[in-house]
Design a protein around this motif. Structure first.
Motif, PDB file in Angstrom:
ATOM      1  N   MET A  56      85.955 -37.857  61.872  1.00 45.01           N
ATOM      2  CA  MET A  56      86.489 -36.515  61.818  1.00 45.01           C
ATOM      3  C   MET A  56      85.394 -35.706  61.150  1.00 45.01           C
ATOM      4  O   MET A  56      85.477 -34.457  61.807  1.00 45.01           O
ATOM      5  CB  MET A  56      87.794 -36.731  60.799  1.00 45.01           C
ATOM      6  N   TYR A 132      93.050 -33.852  62.350  1.00 45.04           N
ATOM      7  CA  TYR A 132      92.318 -34.741  63.244  1.00 45.04           C
ATOM      8  C   TYR A 132      93.342 -36.089  63.881  1.00 45.04           C
ATOM      9  O   TYR A 132      93.379 -36.289  64.981  1.00 45.04           O
ATOM     10  CB  TYR A 132      91.155 -35.457  62.602  1.00 45.04           C
ATOM     11  N   HIS A 212      88.325 -34.681  71.769  1.00 41.26           N
ATOM     12  CA  HIS A 212      87.439 -33.720  71.319  1.00 41.26           C
ATOM     13  C   HIS A 212      87.140 -32.580  72.227  1.00 41.26           C
ATOM     14  O   HIS A 212      86.465 -31.393  72.062  1.00 41.26           O
ATOM     15  CB  HIS A 212      85.855 -34.246  71.004  1.00 41.26           C
TER      16      HIS A 212
END
Length: 263
Positions: A56, A132, A212
């Motif tokens: 993260m 995250y 991502h």
């Protein structure tokens, strides 16, 4: 708290180490009831360690993450707003996602609610680590659509293998291998199942990190173009093993889906 103002890690957060016996306890519960999704969250938490925290920290410093953080979009609400994507082309990622979710009787909010059974509000913190973790959770069904792995037991296991190579959560790999072990025992298809899981891990290594990516911006795009952009290859060994499992049992994967919809 505004996302941009959140600390990386809240001072009250405790990042625990490996707890294998706790993981085994919850895996036992999961094998008794494969639809008890809450146990998956317990297993992942018990084996999480600190690697996800470091990943993260690396991600939030990238330009891609900074753009996502600035926009601070409600991923769950946008994914569940199926009318929003109604004008997208039939082969767009959005339409394929909506079809998948409606066919399976799923919502992004439902997965959030399931995770909250395991993790009450008092254990969720306003920090970037929570953002995250939630992003990994909220993109799970998009992973299904993008990779081509179904929600049948083998598809879930292969997707876990894929996800491990993307996010390096030991709990995910533990569930994948323990589940594959049980499936081999029940079906007698040891080699095809092993090959499918190995393939899932390889495809996960080769692909860009899906969580991502700016997936919301890709939803209107043709799914085949998105897959090429993300270096995603089709899961051939999985499809081969899936056919073998259905040859053995024509109801394979159907009973689980019916139970999930009725829950």
């Amino acid at each position: 708290m505004v996302l941009e103002n959140r600390p990386l890690v809240h001072p009250d957060r405790k990042v625990t180490g490996f707890r294998p016996f706790k993981a085994l306890h919850h895996f036992g519960k999961l094998t008794k009831d494969k639809e008890d999704t809450e146990q998956v969250f317990h297993i992942i938490e018990a084996l999480k360690g600190k690697k996800g925290l470091h990943q993260m920290m690396d991600f939030v410093n990238t330009d891609e993450a900074k753009a996502l953080i600035r926009r601070d979009e409600d991923l769950v609400s946008m994914l569940d707003d199926h009318d929003r994507w109604a004008d997208c082309a039939p082969n767009s990622l959005a339409r394929r996602y909506v079809e998948f979710m409606e066919r399976e009787g799923l919502t992004a909010a439902g997965l959030v609610a399931e995770s909250h059974k395991f993790k009450p509000k008092s254990e969720r913190f306003d920090d970037m680590y929570e953002w995250y973790i939630e992003r990994l959770r909220d993109t799970h069904d998009l992973f299904h659509v993008l990779t081509g792995y179904g929600r049948d037991p083998l598809g879930e296991l292969c997707l876990l293998g894929f996800s491990y190579e993307q996010n390096h959560s030991p709990g995910v790999l533990f569930i994948a291998y323990m589940g594959a072990r049980q499936m081999k025992k029940e079906s007698g298809l040891s080699k095809p199942i092993a090959e499918a899981l190995r393939e899932g891990r390889r495809l996960g290594r080769e692909a860009k990190k899906l969580a991502h990516q700016d997936l919301l911006r890709m939803l209107p795009d043709d799914i085949d173009m998105v897959r090429r952009r993300l270096d995603l290859s089709p899961p051939i060994a999985y499809q081969r093993a899936l056919k073998m499992l259905r040859d053995l049992n024509p109801d394979y994967g159907i009973v689980e889906q019916q139970l999930a919809k009725a829950a």
